[in-house]
Design an enzyme around this catalytic site. Structure first.
Site, mmCIF file in Angstrom:
data_model
loop_
_atom_site.group_PDB
_atom_site.id
_atom_site.type_symbol
_atom_site.label_atom_id
_atom_site.label_comp_id
_atom_site.label_asym_id
_atom_site.label_seq_id
_atom_site.Cartn_x
_atom_site.Cartn_y
_atom_site.Cartn_z
ATOM 1 N N HIS A 39 0.845 -1.197 0.000
ATOM 2 C CA HIS A 39 0.000 0.000 0.000
ATOM 3 C C HIS A 39 0.878 1.243 0.000
ATOM 4 C CE1 HIS A 39 -3.697 2.140 2.040
ATOM 5 N NE2 HIS A 39 -2.979 3.012 1.336
ATOM 6 N N HIS A 41 1.040 4.932 -2.381
ATOM 7 C CA HIS A 41 0.620 5.768 -3.525
ATOM 8 C C HIS A 41 1.876 6.393 -4.115
ATOM 9 C CE1 HIS A 41 -3.645 5.735 -2.098
ATOM 10 N NE2 HIS A 41 -3.026 5.517 -0.944
ATOM 11 N N HIS A 219 -9.727 1.423 -0.349
ATOM 12 C CA HIS A 219 -9.551 2.056 0.954
ATOM 13 C C HIS A 219 -10.909 1.999 1.652
ATOM 14 C CE1 HIS A 219 -5.854 3.482 -0.743
ATOM 15 N NE2 HIS A 219 -5.581 4.288 0.269
ATOM 16 N N GLU A 222 -10.683 3.867 6.850
ATOM 17 C CA GLU A 222 -9.574 4.760 7.230
ATOM 18 C C GLU A 222 -10.169 5.911 8.042
ATOM 19 O OE1 GLU A 222 -7.714 6.811 3.942
ATOM 20 O OE2 GLU A 222 -5.937 7.355 5.117
ATOM 21 N N ASP A 300 1.897 4.027 2.824
ATOM 22 C CA ASP A 300 0.835 4.900 2.312
ATOM 23 C C ASP A 300 1.397 6.052 1.466
ATOM 24 O OD1 ASP A 300 -1.787 5.544 1.874
ATOM 25 O OD2 ASP A 300 -2.228 6.273 3.885
ATOM 26 N N ASP A 301 1.755 7.153 2.108
ATOM 27 C CA ASP A 301 2.303 8.321 1.396
ATOM 28 C C ASP A 301 3.565 8.759 2.137
ATOM 29 O OD1 ASP A 301 -0.014 9.030 -0.577
ATOM 30 O OD2 ASP A 301 -0.977 8.679 1.355
#
Ligand code: ADE
Ligand code: ZN
Length: 361
Positions: A39, A41, A219, A222, A300-301
């Site tokens: 996961h 991005h 997603h 969250e 994630d980011d």
């Protein structure tokens, strides 16, 4: 392999405010563990330094005078605060070379952290909507992925996300644009603002994606309620849940997720930065493991949330008192849940087995 050993300060802070020391041997164990990420991005790996450098190359004016000022804007109270800045950052990406440079920078970082397989999201609608062709993003990203496979032996899968704040029609258009690249896009996903955009909005798009042979993720949970996790499972037929934290509010749903061993891609530092949990010490990851949920750790980011795979693992290990067995279980879960072809998953399991067998220090 040579892994990156961060400075003492880097090991203990990650830009966050916990300063508990970690056993050096455990820290090395995390560094050397052959990891799998499910996961991330790719647009969320855009480090401010690279953003400024590409902005200059493309003659784009960023609304911040410096890297430092941009970083101070990374102070989020909820998902939407982050998404506003995330979409603003994306605007710098214009050419195939930009997407290549962005993706390669991420792959070089994870190579230094001994991540052996990664499954990355990209958001084509975030690019097509500002006049950048689907092909430009796709070719730039996949050229870097192919390079990393050849040079670093990192395998990868690509997941195309639909932006859930946009409508079904836009998602269908995106599915059609992906048609000629079908061979290299393993799954479709669902991201962006969760609240008010339930999975059911995309039932028909996901059904069509399934008919075209894509695996599916979304997603869910969250920021949204447990019902969105149920919706992702029942209406979208997903193979994994991205995040899923809010399942803990619904005992029956937890029982189902445990029974069906639905993989969940948990993102600890993201949850802290987006205020889904009050601090890393309150993160439910250990509880999720203890309940028997099939959880994995992901970044994630990472450029926005203070760390890549190792920083996420170190943070939860320190704060929640995880041990080596927990870390191996989390990695095994990720290999089991990966969308890589069976022989590759087998090879990843063997690499992990060998690592475990030889690490008895
Ligand atoms: N897009 C990029 N990061 C995201 C996140 N954490 N949640 C939803 N959409 C996203
Ligand atoms: Zn995400």
């Amino acid at each position: 392999m040579e892994t990156e050993r961060p400075s003492l300060e880097g090991r203990f802070s990650f830009g966050l405010c916990y300063l508990r020391a970690m056993d050096a041997a455990l820290s090395d164990f995390i560094l050397d563990l052959p990891k799998v990420e499910l996961h991330c991005h790719i647009e969320g790996t855009f480090e401010p330094e690279l953003m400024f450098s590409l902005a200059e190359r493309n003659g784009v004016q960023l609304p911040y005078p410096s890297v430092e000022k941009l970083r101070t804007a990374y102070d989020f109270s909820r998902l939407q605060d982050f998404l506003d800045i995330y979409y603003e950052g994306m605007n710098v990406l214009r050419t195939e070379q930009d997407f290549y440079d962005l993706t390669l920078a991420y792959l070089e970082r994870i190579n230094a952290q001994n991540v052996r397989h990664t499954e990355i999201f990209f958001d084509p609608q975030g690019h097509v909507s500002r006049g950048i062709a689907f092909d430009t993003a796709f070719i730039g990203i996949t050229s870097a992925l192919d390079h990393a496979e050849r040079e670093f032996g990192i395998s990868s899968e690509l997941i195309m996300c639909f932006l859930r704040h946009l409508d079904e029609e836009d998602a269908f258009r995106t599915l059609d644009q992906a048609e000629s690249f079908r061979h290299r896009i393993r799954a479709v996903g669902l991201d962006s603002g969760e609240r008010g955009n339930p999975p059911e909005k995309f039932t028909r798009v996901f059904a069509e994606a399934a008919a075209r042979g894509y695996l599916r993720v979304a997603h869910a949970g969250e920021e949204g309620p447990p019902a969105y996790i149920v919706g992702a499972l029942d209406s979208l037929g997903v193979d994994r849940i991205d995040h899923g934290n809010s399942c803990l509010e619904d005992e029956e749903l937890v029982r189902r997720l445990v029974r069906e061993q639905v993989p969940m891609t948990v993102c600890p530092l993201s949850n802290v930065r987006l205020c889904g949990v009050p601090s890393i010490d309150h993160h439910p990851l250990k509880k999720m493991l203890d309940l028997g949920l099939k959880v994995t750790i992901n970044s994630d980011d990472p450029a926005y949330f203070g760390g890549y795979m190792n920083e996420n693992m170190e943070a939860v290990t320190t704060a929640l008192g995880l041990d080596r067995r927990h870390l191996v279980t989390l990695t095994r879960n990720a290999i089991d849940a990966a969308f890589a072809p069976e022989p590759r998953r087998q090879a990843l399991h063997e690499e992990l087995d060998l690592f475990v067998a030889t690490r008895n220090d």
